[in-house]
Design an enzyme around this catalytic site. Sequence first.
Site: not given
Lengths: 257, 386
Positions: A48, A59
């Site tokens: 990924e 995140d």
Amino acid sequence: MTFGRMETEFRAKRDAGRKLLVPYITGGLAGWQQAIRAAADAGADAIEIGIPFSDPVMDGPIIQEASQRALESGVTPVSIFEEARELEVGIPLAVMCYYNTVHHAGHERFAYQLLSAGISAAIVPDLPLEESGPWCIAADAAGIETVMLAAPTAPDERLPRVAARARGFVYSVGLLGVTGERASLAASATALARRLKAITDVPVLVGVGVSNAEQARQACTVADGVIQGASVVRRLMDGGPEAVGDYVAEVRAAIQH
Amino acid sequence: MSIMAEPSAEGRFGEFGGRFVPETLVPACQELEAAFREAWADPLFRAELHQLLKQYAGRPSIITECHNLGRKLGIRLILKREDLNHTGSHKINNVLGQALLAKRMGKTRLVAETGAGQHGVASATAAALLGMSCKVYMGAVDVERQALNVFRMKLLGAEVEAVHSGSRTLKDAVNEAMRDWVATVGETYYCLGSVMGPHPYPWMVREFHRVIGDEASAQCRELLGGSDPDFIVACVGGGSNAMGIFSGFVDTDARLIGVEPAGGAAVGRGMPGVVHGMRSYLMQDEYGQVQEAHSISAGLDYPGVGPEHSYLASIGRAEYPTVTDAEVIDAFQLMARSEGIIPALECAHAMAWIAREAPSMQGKVVLMNLSGRGDKDVAQMMEILG
């Protein structure tokens, strides 16, 4: 239904008894291409690639830091695609990107950019099912697999709809929270993977909060595999590509015992 | 039907709005929408909020005609005095509404983002009043330039966390508040401070601020013998005070003016993009990276704008001119010296546009939303003016 490259490979490997391992690496971060090669050599089943974004709301601190560093070095989605084309690692590549990157490029254009960079799939964490229509039409037409995220907060009636739209695999979000390393695997990680396994045949991979080899092993007692993000990116920033290879080998060994 | 009606089922105002949030937050947004619909239709909720606005926030806020400035500029200038509300700005209208809703939903904790600190102070105030805990995220740059408001929040019992990521201003405070919400969605209510974010926030926050426009409409008609002002002027960062006052006049002939800072002109310099849960005009680079805003006023230092503003701009119903920091500093002093009113730096943007454009508005009636008082900006102005 015919499956895309990633889902075809994942289903075949799963059905042959292999657990799936997908390391996340921030595109454009120093050493990222070597890290991808090292991860592929050490037993990753797909990679990924994170496309750095100015406002990464899903995140935590480590991937924020990595994105920031990459952006400051002048990386763009286009430069990452150009460099990704040279990788030729023999396993499928996916991108993880925030929706504005797709929206700004235009759906058809972005799907075409992925296709020509040799990227099989896209994960767009701020594009939920209800908003995914226009992108999915363009992605389907280009043969790009759109991975859908399923969250622990989803009521039972929602999960089958999310799974039905998922291509490649279903990203089973391991906990309530953003990416980052945790001391232990949240109970919600295996609980959600179990709920998903009960309703779909699409491979189910757990990501967010799977922080080391032991936690990956635990997640794989229920799920078909794991995504490892912050723990991989931290090793790349601290130890370089070699450290990523060593870590991926360690996780590979743990989940396959 | 009003131009500012309910958004579509998908939370769209035209092609703007929507709900672009991580999957984890989708059920929370749906639950919030259902709870708001139910509460807003419940006369008991409306009565409780009305009582709070009246007895705690001090509503209705008055209007003031500025005779000195009016003479000087050759216009009739009327101010809607949101600066006189408890906590010193319009933000309290929305926060009392959301905090009551949070309580009704059984939530025990508020999180909020803040730019200038006015929304943070209002959130901390509501949390203290209603017995909830409160955490406020604020960009590190803003913590520095709005130290007084940081201390006010702490006095009120809130926890203030300085955000050091990105541009370290309002945009990054929103990111951090969203990250908190993703992790604590069960017990936490995200008390968003403007007409932005995922559906239902832009609509809900506008409804909670509608009181500004409704009051002003009636007050102006009384003052003006039944007619409406020619211009409605408000500053726009996310755009909540502008939405509040616009809602009372959108279906009249009045021109609606949302004044953006030159360094944070989402409508003026942006293009449609998606961030913070919404599709709206957004300042971004050629790859869709969100650009940093730069404004003298922390409250307007935001590269996006509420989606309904994008809609009003796209159909030509409202206009979004810009003013520079230098014009704002002049307007700040102009209002203080001419009228004895120190405006917040945010509202000084509206004043700056009025002062600049007055020659083309001679004899017209101009209603400006004075959305906050300038006490918080005095230290910063002391440095600038030396």
